[in-house]
Design a protein around this motif. Structure first.
Motif, PDB file in Angstrom:
ATOM      1  N   PHE A  13       0.861  -1.173   0.000  1.00 25.04           N
ATOM      2  CA  PHE A  13       0.000   0.000   0.000  1.00 25.04           C
ATOM      3  C   PHE A  13       0.901   1.227   0.000  1.00 25.04           C
ATOM      4  O   PHE A  13       2.095   1.124   0.219  1.00 25.04           O
ATOM      5  N   TRP A  14       0.319   2.400  -0.241  1.00 26.95           N
ATOM      6  CA  TRP A  14       1.118   3.623  -0.241  1.00 26.95           C
ATOM      7  C   TRP A  14       0.392   4.709   0.538  1.00 26.95           C
ATOM      8  O   TRP A  14      -0.811   4.660   0.719  1.00 26.95           O
ATOM      9  N   ILE A  15       1.193   5.656   0.986  1.00 26.17           N
ATOM     10  CA  ILE A  15       0.680   6.825   1.692  1.00 26.17           C
ATOM     11  C   ILE A  15       1.273   8.053   1.016  1.00 26.17           C
ATOM     12  O   ILE A  15       2.463   8.089   0.720  1.00 26.17           O
ATOM     13  N   ASP A  16       0.436   9.036   0.784  1.00 25.41           N
ATOM     14  CA  ASP A  16       0.896  10.292   0.202  1.00 25.41           C
ATOM     15  C   ASP A  16       1.985  10.928   1.058  1.00 25.41           C
ATOM     16  O   ASP A  16       1.892  10.924   2.288  1.00 25.41           O
ATOM     17  N   ASN A  17       3.001  11.479   0.436  1.00 26.38           N
ATOM     18  CA  ASN A  17       4.060  12.186   1.170  1.00 26.38           C
ATOM     19  C   ASN A  17       3.495  13.307   2.030  1.00 26.38           C
ATOM     20  O   ASN A  17       4.025  13.606   3.101  1.00 26.38           O
ATOM     21  N   GLU A  18       2.413  13.924   1.583  1.00 34.13           N
ATOM     22  CA  GLU A  18       1.798  15.038   2.306  1.00 34.13           C
ATOM     23  C   GLU A  18       1.374  14.648   3.728  1.00 34.13           C
ATOM     24  O   GLU A  18       1.369  15.482   4.613  1.00 34.13           O
ATOM     25  N   ALA A  33       0.759   6.073  12.405  1.00 33.20           N
ATOM     26  CA  ALA A  33       0.647   4.612  12.418  1.00 33.20           C
ATOM     27  C   ALA A  33      -0.779   4.164  12.130  1.00 33.20           C
ATOM     28  O   ALA A  33      -0.998   3.224  11.353  1.00 33.20           O
ATOM     29  N   VAL A  34      -1.760   4.823  12.724  1.00 30.39           N
ATOM     30  CA  VAL A  34      -3.160   4.459  12.498  1.00 30.39           C
ATOM     31  C   VAL A  34      -3.551   4.771  11.056  1.00 30.39           C
ATOM     32  O   VAL A  34      -4.237   3.977  10.405  1.00 30.39           O
ATOM     33  N   TYR A  35      -3.088   5.894  10.530  1.00 29.31           N
ATOM     34  CA  TYR A  35      -3.361   6.218   9.130  1.00 29.31           C
ATOM     35  C   TYR A  35      -2.778   5.136   8.222  1.00 29.31           C
ATOM     36  O   TYR A  35      -3.422   4.701   7.261  1.00 29.31           O
ATOM     37  N   ALA A  36      -1.562   4.693   8.529  1.00 26.96           N
ATOM     38  CA  ALA A  36      -0.928   3.631   7.740  1.00 26.96           C
ATOM     39  C   ALA A  36      -1.742   2.338   7.822  1.00 26.96           C
ATOM     40  O   ALA A  36      -1.925   1.646   6.809  1.00 26.96           O
TER      41      ALA A  36
END
Length: 101
Positions: A13-18, A33-36
């Motif tokens: 999965f990926w997370i925006d750098n923002e 961590a929860v967002y991830a």
């Protein structure tokens, strides 16, 4: 025998750098961590996630109240990073990332 094989990786999965660059100081390590975790559980097409708070807590090795606090911090950023739709009874809460610019 010729065969077409889809070798794209599906276990990532990926997370925006923002999220880290812009919101990291506001949401802190637990919020990140929860967002991830929510990103990990999100549907690849709809981007909606519906893991139980206890599931997130277990995956991250943190207390469920810490998860709840982090979810609130993700909702209270400006603009909000997620929206929460509260389930009832046997229906799970759903968490949806909010597009931002």
């Amino acid at each position: 025998m010729n065969q077409i094989i889809d070798e794209r990786r599906t276990n990532w999965f990926w997370i925006d750098n923002e999220v880290l660059d812009r919101f990291g100081p506001q949401i802190g390590a637990y919020g990140l961590a929860v967002y991830a975790a929510l990103a990990r559980f999100a549907d690849g097409h709809t981007r909606v996630a519906f893991p139980a708070v206890l599931t997130i807590a277990t995956q991250l090795g943190i207390h469920r109240t810490t998860v709840i606090t982090a979810i609130k911090s993700l909702e209270n950023t400006e603009p909000p990073l997620i929206t929460v739709t509260f389930g009832g009874g046997r229906t799970a809460n759903t968490y949806t990332p909010v597009p931002y610019t």
